[in-house]
Motif scaffolding. Structure first.
Motif, PDB file in Angstrom:
ATOM      1  N   LEU A  51       0.857  -1.209   0.000  1.00 39.64           N
ATOM      2  CA  LEU A  51       0.000   0.000   0.000  1.00 39.64           C
ATOM      3  C   LEU A  51       0.879   1.241   0.000  1.00 39.64           C
ATOM      4  O   LEU A  51       0.622   2.202  -0.751  1.00 39.64           O
ATOM      5  CB  LEU A  51      -0.897  -0.023   1.235  1.00 39.64           C
ATOM      6  N   LEU A  99       2.236   1.752  -3.340  1.00 41.06           N
ATOM      7  CA  LEU A  99       1.173   2.234  -4.236  1.00 41.06           C
ATOM      8  C   LEU A  99       0.990   3.747  -4.088  1.00 41.06           C
ATOM      9  O   LEU A  99       0.819   4.462  -5.077  1.00 41.06           O
ATOM     10  CB  LEU A  99      -0.131   1.508  -3.903  1.00 41.06           C
ATOM     11  N   LEU A 100       1.018   4.198  -2.845  1.00 42.22           N
ATOM     12  CA  LEU A 100       0.779   5.617  -2.616  1.00 42.22           C
ATOM     13  C   LEU A 100       2.008   6.446  -2.978  1.00 42.22           C
ATOM     14  O   LEU A 100       1.881   7.591  -3.400  1.00 42.22           O
ATOM     15  CB  LEU A 100       0.399   5.863  -1.155  1.00 42.22           C
ATOM     16  N   THR A 142      -4.254  12.139 -16.093  1.00 39.47           N
ATOM     17  CA  THR A 142      -5.475  12.620 -15.413  1.00 39.47           C
ATOM     18  C   THR A 142      -6.547  13.007 -16.422  1.00 39.47           C
ATOM     19  O   THR A 142      -7.407  13.827 -16.153  1.00 39.47           O
ATOM     20  CB  THR A 142      -5.155  13.846 -14.549  1.00 39.47           C
ATOM     21  N   ARG A 173     -10.432  12.960 -15.677  1.00 43.92           N
ATOM     22  CA  ARG A 173     -10.959  13.712 -14.531  1.00 43.92           C
ATOM     23  C   ARG A 173     -12.347  14.287 -14.824  1.00 43.92           C
ATOM     24  O   ARG A 173     -13.252  14.211 -14.004  1.00 43.92           O
ATOM     25  CB  ARG A 173      -9.999  14.833 -14.190  1.00 43.92           C
ATOM     26  N   GLN A 191     -12.653  15.233  -7.315  1.00 49.01           N
ATOM     27  CA  GLN A 191     -12.396  14.392  -8.487  1.00 49.01           C
ATOM     28  C   GLN A 191     -11.238  15.017  -9.277  1.00 49.01           C
ATOM     29  O   GLN A 191     -11.429  15.830 -10.164  1.00 49.01           O
ATOM     30  CB  GLN A 191     -13.654  14.311  -9.355  1.00 49.01           C
ATOM     31  N   THR A 192     -10.004  14.577  -8.920  1.00 50.09           N
ATOM     32  CA  THR A 192      -8.827  15.224  -9.501  1.00 50.09           C
ATOM     33  C   THR A 192      -8.222  14.431 -10.638  1.00 50.09           C
ATOM     34  O   THR A 192      -7.411  14.942 -11.390  1.00 50.09           O
ATOM     35  CB  THR A 192      -7.754  15.386  -8.433  1.00 50.09           C
ATOM     36  N   GLY A 193      -8.570  13.125 -10.750  1.00 54.07           N
ATOM     37  CA  GLY A 193      -7.920  12.282 -11.731  1.00 54.07           C
ATOM     38  C   GLY A 193      -6.591  11.732 -11.250  1.00 54.07           C
ATOM     39  O   GLY A 193      -5.886  11.018 -11.960  1.00 54.07           O
ATOM     40  N   GLN A 194      -6.195  12.067 -10.005  1.00 56.31           N
ATOM     41  CA  GLN A 194      -4.919  11.596  -9.452  1.00 56.31           C
ATOM     42  C   GLN A 194      -5.115  10.219  -8.842  1.00 56.31           C
ATOM     43  O   GLN A 194      -5.722  10.079  -7.784  1.00 56.31           O
ATOM     44  CB  GLN A 194      -4.434  12.562  -8.376  1.00 56.31           C
ATOM     45  N   LEU A 195      -4.589   9.212  -9.507  1.00 57.96           N
ATOM     46  CA  LEU A 195      -4.832   7.831  -9.093  1.00 57.96           C
ATOM     47  C   LEU A 195      -4.372   7.591  -7.664  1.00 57.96           C
ATOM     48  O   LEU A 195      -5.071   6.969  -6.871  1.00 57.96           O
ATOM     49  CB  LEU A 195      -4.079   6.884 -10.039  1.00 57.96           C
ATOM     50  N   ARG A 196      -3.175   8.143  -7.321  1.00 60.31           N
ATOM     51  CA  ARG A 196      -2.625   7.849  -6.003  1.00 60.31           C
ATOM     52  C   ARG A 196      -3.476   8.468  -4.911  1.00 60.31           C
ATOM     53  O   ARG A 196      -3.617   7.923  -3.824  1.00 60.31           O
ATOM     54  CB  ARG A 196      -1.199   8.369  -5.927  1.00 60.31           C
ATOM     55  N   ALA A 237      -6.407   6.199  -4.349  1.00 65.61           N
ATOM     56  CA  ALA A 237      -5.991   5.005  -3.589  1.00 65.61           C
ATOM     57  C   ALA A 237      -5.833   5.362  -2.121  1.00 65.61           C
ATOM     58  O   ALA A 237      -6.251   4.606  -1.234  1.00 65.61           O
ATOM     59  CB  ALA A 237      -4.692   4.463  -4.150  1.00 65.61           C
ATOM     60  N   GLY A 238      -5.269   6.533  -1.877  1.00 63.78           N
ATOM     61  CA  GLY A 238      -5.106   6.976  -0.496  1.00 63.78           C
ATOM     62  C   GLY A 238      -6.447   7.107   0.209  1.00 63.78           C
ATOM     63  O   GLY A 238      -6.636   6.625   1.321  1.00 63.78           O
ATOM     64  N   ALA A 275      -7.830   3.691   0.968  1.00 65.63           N
ATOM     65  CA  ALA A 275      -7.154   3.080   2.114  1.00 65.63           C
ATOM     66  C   ALA A 275      -7.627   3.715   3.412  1.00 65.63           C
ATOM     67  O   ALA A 275      -7.976   3.007   4.378  1.00 65.63           O
ATOM     68  CB  ALA A 275      -5.644   3.264   1.960  1.00 65.63           C
TER      69      ALA A 275
END
Lengths: 101, 623
Positions: free
Chosen positions: A20, A23-24, A97, A100, B598-603, B606-607, B610
């Motif tokens: 994790l 991933l971050l 992105t 978005r 809704q930023t499109g930032q995948l990480r 995921a954060g 989590a």
């Protein structure tokens, strides 16, 4: 071999947190996919440990399912990597992105 | 005879439909002929039925025709049918015969007007609706006719619809009568609920068995019906619509706003007189309203400058006499005055139209004058009508009917003398204002040029009506003139009513002298030049107040019209809608703030996942 049940649980937890965290933290798409694999394997280890603890075969069956799942997932994931590289000329996911809006 | 009776309302209805559908493609001649002949046939059939009635009266003096079942549900049934008794027969004959004469007059008067066939379609529809109103055996059918004549009145007042002022007058007449009709509907609903039927005769019978004299229920129902009648008949406090309704063509004013429709209120009360006899309080208020109306309207008539408005106010005041008569239970006197009034007021309006048609539609009396020698036909007809309206003794029809009413009023205990006083004062004023009009229009110097001539279709109706205005009074005469009782004997089976004795010589003499006094006043003031000067000097405040109908228009403007407009201005933005708009606004605001995540930032996603999972786990573990 008489391993206390806490050991595999702890190992599995460590693996999951490592995955994790990667991933971050990671921005390279290849590493992100590898981190997901690590998290999946942590879950698989948890299944096997659980199965051994209660003497049931279900845990190992779930692991086989999980391996298949991971294989399918990584196949799709790698195709996506190729497409993103073709489109964006980079593998940095912070640049991907476009969805978005 | 049944089938013939059905034809009477059916013929005008059929020709109205024919003219409405195909009138645009017809020649003027054809449209006028269809419109007039259908009413003519109805008039002939009505007279035939009248002759039959007089020669060999049917059983119980009535004739009922049921066309079809209209409403048939548990506990309430109503059929669509006609009911002919002497009362409705009298009305039917008057409406068809006078209607026919006015149609014939119109066919020449309205020649070369735009919308000629439309005019006859409306007029025929009016006659059909009026006949339905008269002949209804059932309050619901009566109400259909009641609203039908209201619609036709609206259509014909606004006949020249290109002028917005006419549209305003038409809407005013329609809305004011609708307001009164609302009360009438409520009255009908109460009748239906309490009596179980709206068929007039069974309902009246039922009312006499379950209600007692002076009870709350009959008083309530009668008061509501009375309000409906006051609206239609332009009595206080609804009288304001009638003078404005003069915006329509003059023959329309003659037929609808003088001879027939506006007397529907009187007919309604006489039709349900059994009910009104159960409510003495309402009867007394009817008489008082009639007396007040006739005084106010005749005072307003004396300061008008438009000849049609003089006649409009005189109509209001003459119907006031009828209300006075029904208020004291003199049913046949009221119907007698209805009959003579229909004749002489139709005559007056048609002569006014005949005068205007020669003067390029001039209606201002101050711009007329000296027409006596120029148009003798119109002069004599108008004079005869005026004599009848003023009730000059013996030689006019109006005298006999007004005399009958005043004689009966005098003999009413308690309030009688006071009401009689109002009636006799009004008789003087009536005579003054109508002869003021006669002098202004026909005497003095000639002021306008005359054009055109009268054809046969205008002459004949005028002459026939003039004959009626002179002679119709002999149907019913006081004792000292032969004591004929043709009309009250004829109506006896339908309305009964009080048979008043002779009121005494003093009262009779007062009734005879009042119109002569009014005539003398009008003549003296004309000789002194008082009437003529009215057009020159600036009118005083009082005169403007009287000419405007005693400020009722202004009062209603402030109390009803303005608040209504204010309310509608407030409601046009739909304040209730704001509540629902605010729901939408909150949703949009939430949407805006959530969109930033809704930023499109995948990480980042995921954060959040989590963190969310962790929080869920924590809740599950620690709770």
């Amino acid at each position: 071999m008489d391993l206390p049940w806490q050991m595999p649980v702890a190992l599995s937890g460590i693996l999951f947190v490592l995955g994790l965290g990667g991933l971050l933290a990671r921005r390279n798409l290849i590493f992100v996919l590898m981190c997901i694999e690590i998290m999946l394997n942590a879950a698989g280890l948890m299944f096997v440990a659980g199965g051994a603890r209660w003497g049931q075969p279900d845990g190992q069956i779930m692991l086989v399912l999980l391996l298949n799942l991971a294989a399918a997932e990584i196949a799709v994931g790698l195709v996506l990597v190729l497409r993103i590289r073709g489109q964006l000329r980079t593998l940095d996911i912070d640049d991907a992105t476009m969805l978005r809006d | 005879m049944d089938h013939w009776l059905s034809l009477v309302p059916a013929l005008p209805l059929f020709s109205a439909a024919l003219l409405g559908v195909a009138g645009g493609r017809m020649s003027e001649r054809m449209a006028g002929a269809i419109g007039s002949i259908s009413i003519g046939l109805a008039a002939i059939i009505s007279c035939g039925i009248l002759a039959q009635f007089l020669a060999a009266p049917p059983a119980q003096h009535l004739l009922a025709v049921s066309w079809w079942h209209w409403i048939d549900i548990d506990g309430f049934r109503a059929s669509f049918g006609l009911y002919l008794d002497p009362l409705s027969l009298l009305m039917m004959v008057v409406v068809t015969v006078i209607g026919f004469l006015i149609h014939v007059f119109s066919s020449e008067y309205m020649a070369e007007e735009a919308g000629y066939s439309r005019y006859f379609a409306y007029l025929n529809l009016f006659v059909a609706a009026m006949l339905l109103l008269i002949l209804a055996d059932n309050m619901l059918v009566l109400f259909v006719g009641w609203e039908g004549v209201g619609v036709c009145s609206y259509l014909l007042v606004g006949f020249w619809y290109q002028d917005p002022a006419n549209g305003v007058a038409a809407r005013k007449s329609f809305i004011v009568t609708r307001i009164a009709d609302t009360a009438m509907i409520i009255g009908l609903v109460i009748m239906a609920l309490q009596l179980g039927t709206l068929h007039i005769q069974p309902a009246l019978q039922q009312a006499t068995t379950i209600w007692h004299v002076g009870g709350a229920m009959p008083s309530l129902v009668c008061a509501l019906l009375l309000i409906g009648g006051l609206g239609k008949s332009a009595q206080l406090p609804f009288q304001a619509w009638l003078p404005d309704a003069m915006a329509g063509p003059t023959p329309v004013s003659a037929l609808i706003h003088a001879a027939t429709m506006v007397t529907a209120g009187v007919y309604l009360i006489v039709r349900t007189h059994v009910l009104f006899e159960l409510a003495p309080v309402v009867m007394l208020s009817t008489a008082c309203i009639g007396a007040a109306t006739l005084l106010l309207a005749s005072l307003a008539a004396i300061v008008q400058s438009d000849i049609k408005r003089v006649l409009a106010y005189s109509t209001i005041s003459q119907i006031g006499y009828m209300f006075l008569a029904v208020g004291i239970g003199a049913w046949s006197a009221a119907m007698f005055h209805f009959l003579t009034h229909a004749v002489f007021k139709a005559l007056l309006f048609l002569s006014a139209g005949a005068i205007a048609s020669r003067l390029h539609h001039e209606q201002n009396m101050f711009r007329m004058g000296g027409l006596r020698r120029e148009i003798p036909l119109a002069f004599w007809c108008f004079l005869i009508g005026s004599m009848s309206l003023a009730a000059l003794p013996v030689i006019s029809a109006g005298f006999f009917s007004k005399d009958m009413i005043l004689g009966a009023v005098w003999q009413v205990p308690h309030a009688g003398q006071l009401l009689w006083l109002a009636g006799i004062i009004c008789a003087i004023i009536t005579s003054t204002y109508i002869f003021r009009a006669v002098f202004l229009v026909f005497f003095g110097p000639l002021k306008t040029e005359i054009s055109g001539h009268y054809g046969l279709r205008m002459t004949v109706p005028l002459v026939l009506l003039a004959a009626g205005a002179l002679g119709a009074g002999w149907l019913e005469t006081p004792d000292y003139l032969g004591g004929a009782t043709h009309l009250s004997a004829f109506l006896a089976s339908a309305v009964g009513g009080v048979v008043a004795g002779s009121p005494g010589w003093a009262i009779i003499a007062a009734g005879m002298l009042a119109p002569l006094l009014g005539l003398a006043v009008a003549f003296a003031l004309f000789k002194a030049g008082f009437w003529q000067r009215q057009s020159e000097v600036q009118p005083s405040v009082l005169r403007r107040f009287m000419a405007g109908g005693f400020g009722f228009d202004g009062l209603y403007n402030v109390t009803f019209v303005k608040p209504f407009f204010v309310l509608s201005a407030v409601l046009r933005d739909d304040p209730v809608d704001r509540l629902f708009d605010s729901l939408a606004r909150v949703a949009r605001q939430l949407h805006r703030s959530l969109r930033h995540t809704q930023t499109g930032q995948l990480r980042r996603y995921a954060g959040w996942i989590a963190a969310g999972s962790l929080a869920t786990l924590a809740v599950m573990v620690f709770s």
